[in-house]
Scaffold this motif. Sequence first.
Motif, mmCIF file in Angstrom:
data_model
loop_
_atom_site.group_PDB
_atom_site.id
_atom_site.type_symbol
_atom_site.label_atom_id
_atom_site.label_comp_id
_atom_site.label_asym_id
_atom_site.label_seq_id
_atom_site.Cartn_x
_atom_site.Cartn_y
_atom_site.Cartn_z
ATOM 1 N N ASN A 37 -14.785 -3.468 12.828
ATOM 2 C CA ASN A 37 -14.694 -3.558 11.368
ATOM 3 C C ASN A 37 -15.994 -3.231 10.640
ATOM 4 N N PRO A 38 -17.150 -3.800 11.048
ATOM 5 C CA PRO A 38 -18.388 -3.453 10.324
ATOM 6 C C PRO A 38 -18.695 -1.966 10.335
ATOM 7 N N TRP A 39 -18.374 -1.283 11.440
ATOM 8 C CA TRP A 39 -18.605 0.161 11.502
ATOM 9 C C TRP A 39 -17.679 0.894 10.544
ATOM 10 N N LEU A 40 -16.444 0.415 10.406
ATOM 11 C CA LEU A 40 -15.530 1.039 9.457
ATOM 12 C C LEU A 40 -16.053 0.897 8.035
ATOM 13 N N TYR A 41 -16.596 -0.266 7.725
ATOM 14 C CA TYR A 41 -17.132 -0.484 6.382
ATOM 15 C C TYR A 41 -18.298 0.464 6.098
ATOM 16 N N VAL A 42 -19.086 0.766 7.123
ATOM 17 C CA VAL A 42 -20.238 1.659 6.937
ATOM 18 C C VAL A 42 -19.785 3.115 6.871
ATOM 19 N N ILE A 43 -18.965 3.527 7.834
ATOM 20 C CA ILE A 43 -18.571 4.935 7.922
ATOM 21 C C ILE A 43 -17.701 5.335 6.739
ATOM 22 N N LEU A 44 -16.833 4.446 6.273
ATOM 23 C CA LEU A 44 -15.897 4.784 5.215
ATOM 24 C C LEU A 44 -16.450 4.525 3.818
ATOM 25 N N HIS A 69 0.829 -1.202 0.000
ATOM 26 C CA HIS A 69 0.000 0.000 0.000
ATOM 27 C C HIS A 69 0.870 1.262 0.000
ATOM 28 N N LEU A 70 1.937 1.264 0.773
ATOM 29 C CA LEU A 70 2.851 2.409 0.765
ATOM 30 C C LEU A 70 3.522 2.574 -0.593
ATOM 31 N N TYR A 71 3.862 1.465 -1.227
ATOM 32 C CA TYR A 71 4.469 1.524 -2.563
ATOM 33 C C TYR A 71 3.501 2.125 -3.571
ATOM 34 N N ILE A 72 2.237 1.717 -3.503
ATOM 35 C CA ILE A 72 1.233 2.251 -4.432
ATOM 36 C C ILE A 72 1.089 3.758 -4.258
ATOM 37 N N MET A 73 1.005 4.199 -3.016
ATOM 38 C CA MET A 73 0.828 5.625 -2.758
ATOM 39 C C MET A 73 2.042 6.432 -3.227
ATOM 40 N N CYS A 74 3.251 5.940 -2.941
ATOM 41 C CA CYS A 74 4.459 6.665 -3.341
ATOM 42 C C CYS A 74 4.611 6.703 -4.861
ATOM 43 N N LYS A 75 4.396 5.568 -5.509
ATOM 44 C CA LYS A 75 4.591 5.501 -6.957
ATOM 45 C C LYS A 75 3.561 6.340 -7.704
ATOM 46 N N SER A 76 2.320 6.315 -7.259
ATOM 47 C CA SER A 76 1.279 7.089 -7.936
ATOM 48 C C SER A 76 1.453 8.586 -7.695
ATOM 49 N N TYR A 116 -7.770 5.419 -7.372
ATOM 50 C CA TYR A 116 -7.043 6.343 -6.517
ATOM 51 C C TYR A 116 -7.782 7.652 -6.357
ATOM 52 N N TYR A 117 -8.486 8.096 -7.382
ATOM 53 C CA TYR A 117 -9.207 9.353 -7.260
ATOM 54 C C TYR A 117 -10.447 9.205 -6.385
ATOM 55 N N ASP A 118 -10.932 8.006 -6.242
ATOM 56 C CA ASP A 118 -11.962 7.740 -5.232
ATOM 57 C C ASP A 118 -11.232 7.542 -3.911
ATOM 58 N N ILE A 119 -11.020 8.629 -3.192
ATOM 59 C CA ILE A 119 -10.135 8.613 -2.028
ATOM 60 C C ILE A 119 -10.646 7.665 -0.950
ATOM 61 N N HIS A 120 -11.942 7.353 -0.956
ATOM 62 C CA HIS A 120 -12.492 6.517 0.102
ATOM 63 C C HIS A 120 -11.857 5.136 0.116
ATOM 64 N N VAL A 121 -11.417 4.637 -1.050
ATOM 65 C CA VAL A 121 -10.781 3.323 -1.100
ATOM 66 C C VAL A 121 -9.475 3.342 -0.320
ATOM 67 N N ASN A 122 -8.677 4.369 -0.533
ATOM 68 C CA ASN A 122 -7.392 4.449 0.150
ATOM 69 C C ASN A 122 -7.560 4.760 1.629
ATOM 70 N N ILE A 123 -8.558 5.580 1.964
ATOM 71 C CA ILE A 123 -8.842 5.834 3.382
ATOM 72 C C ILE A 123 -9.265 4.545 4.065
ATOM 73 N N PHE A 124 -10.090 3.765 3.384
ATOM 74 C CA PHE A 124 -10.537 2.497 3.955
ATOM 75 C C PHE A 124 -9.363 1.548 4.166
ATOM 76 N N LEU A 125 -8.503 1.418 3.147
ATOM 77 C CA LEU A 125 -7.371 0.507 3.259
ATOM 78 C C LEU A 125 -6.419 0.938 4.373
ATOM 79 N N MET A 126 -6.120 2.233 4.427
ATOM 80 C CA MET A 126 -5.194 2.722 5.441
ATOM 81 C C MET A 126 -5.755 2.527 6.846
ATOM 82 N N THR A 127 -7.049 2.851 7.027
ATOM 83 C CA THR A 127 -7.665 2.708 8.341
ATOM 84 C C THR A 127 -7.757 1.245 8.761
#
Length: 270
Positions: free
Chosen positions: A225-232, A142-149, A168-179
Motif C-alpha cells: 500500500n505505501p508504494w501504491l500511494y507513492v507511485i500513484l 466506484h463503478l457507478y461513478i465511472m458509468c454515470k460520469s 475525475y479529470y485528475d485521472i490519478h485519483v481514479n487510478i489510485f482508487l481502482m488499483t
Amino acid sequence: MSDCVNQVSVFPFEVLSYGSHFTHRISKVECNFMSFSYAFTQISSGLIIAGITTDQHISLIMGRQLDTMDGNRRIYVFALFALFVVAAFVSSIHLIFGDSEIFYPRSWCFIEVSGRDFGSSATALVYSLTGILTLIYTAFLHLYIMCKSNRDPELRGHLVDTDRITGYYDIHVNIFLMTSLTFYVLCWGPFLVDILLRSVNVVTSCTGRLELWLVRLVDFKSNLNPWLYVILRKENLRRIVRKFRSCRAGNIQDGEGDGENDRLVSDTHM
C-alpha cells in the motif's frame, strides 16, 4: 499510517516467535493486542478507501458547492475520526464478547474462529461482514461513478476540483482508487471469506496453513500500500506518462523545464 501501525505493532511479536523456534509463549495480553491490531488496521484502511469513494460520489452530485460549504475541512476531519471509531469498535468486540486465538504456527493471533460459543462466532461474523460489505459498497459505488460520469459529460465537470487536486479529470485519483480496491479485494477478500465461513460453521476444520498464507497475503497488501500511494501520486504519474510519450516520439529526454510540467495527468490524454 494504518499499514505502518500494523507492521510496527505486530511484526516484533512474530519475529520473537520465529526467532525462538516457536518456544516463546504468547501471553493473553499480547494475543489480544495482536488480534486488535490486525483487525483495526485492515478495517480502518478499507473504510478510508470507502470514504474516498463516497467523497467522489458526493462531489459528483454537489460539484463545486461542496468546496464552498462552511466548515468543509472540519467535516472531513470528523468523517475520518468517525471511520476510526467504527473500525476500533468492530475490532474490539471480540475482546468483550468473544476471545482471541493463537493461529498456526503459534506466531500470530486474531479473532477466535475455532470456538463454538455464540460470542466468538458473532464477533467473527461481525468483522467479516463489515469487511466484505465495505469492499462490495466501494466497488459498486466506484463503478457507478465511472458509468454515470461517462454517460453525462456535464457531470464530469462536477468532479474537477483544482483546490484539493481531486476530481475525475485528475485521472490519478481514479487510478489510485481502482488499483487500491483491486488489491484489497484480491489480498483481503479471501481472508474475510475464510473467517465468514468459519463463523457460520460452514468450515469446521482446525485452522492451519491456509490461514497462515491468507494472513501473509494481507501483510503483503500492507507492505504494498505505501508504494501504491507513492507511485500513484499525480506528480509521479505525470512523469511516467511524459517519459512514455517522449520515448514514443523518439525523444528520451525527460522534458524537465518545459510547460508540460504544470499540466494535469488528464491533459496527457492517457
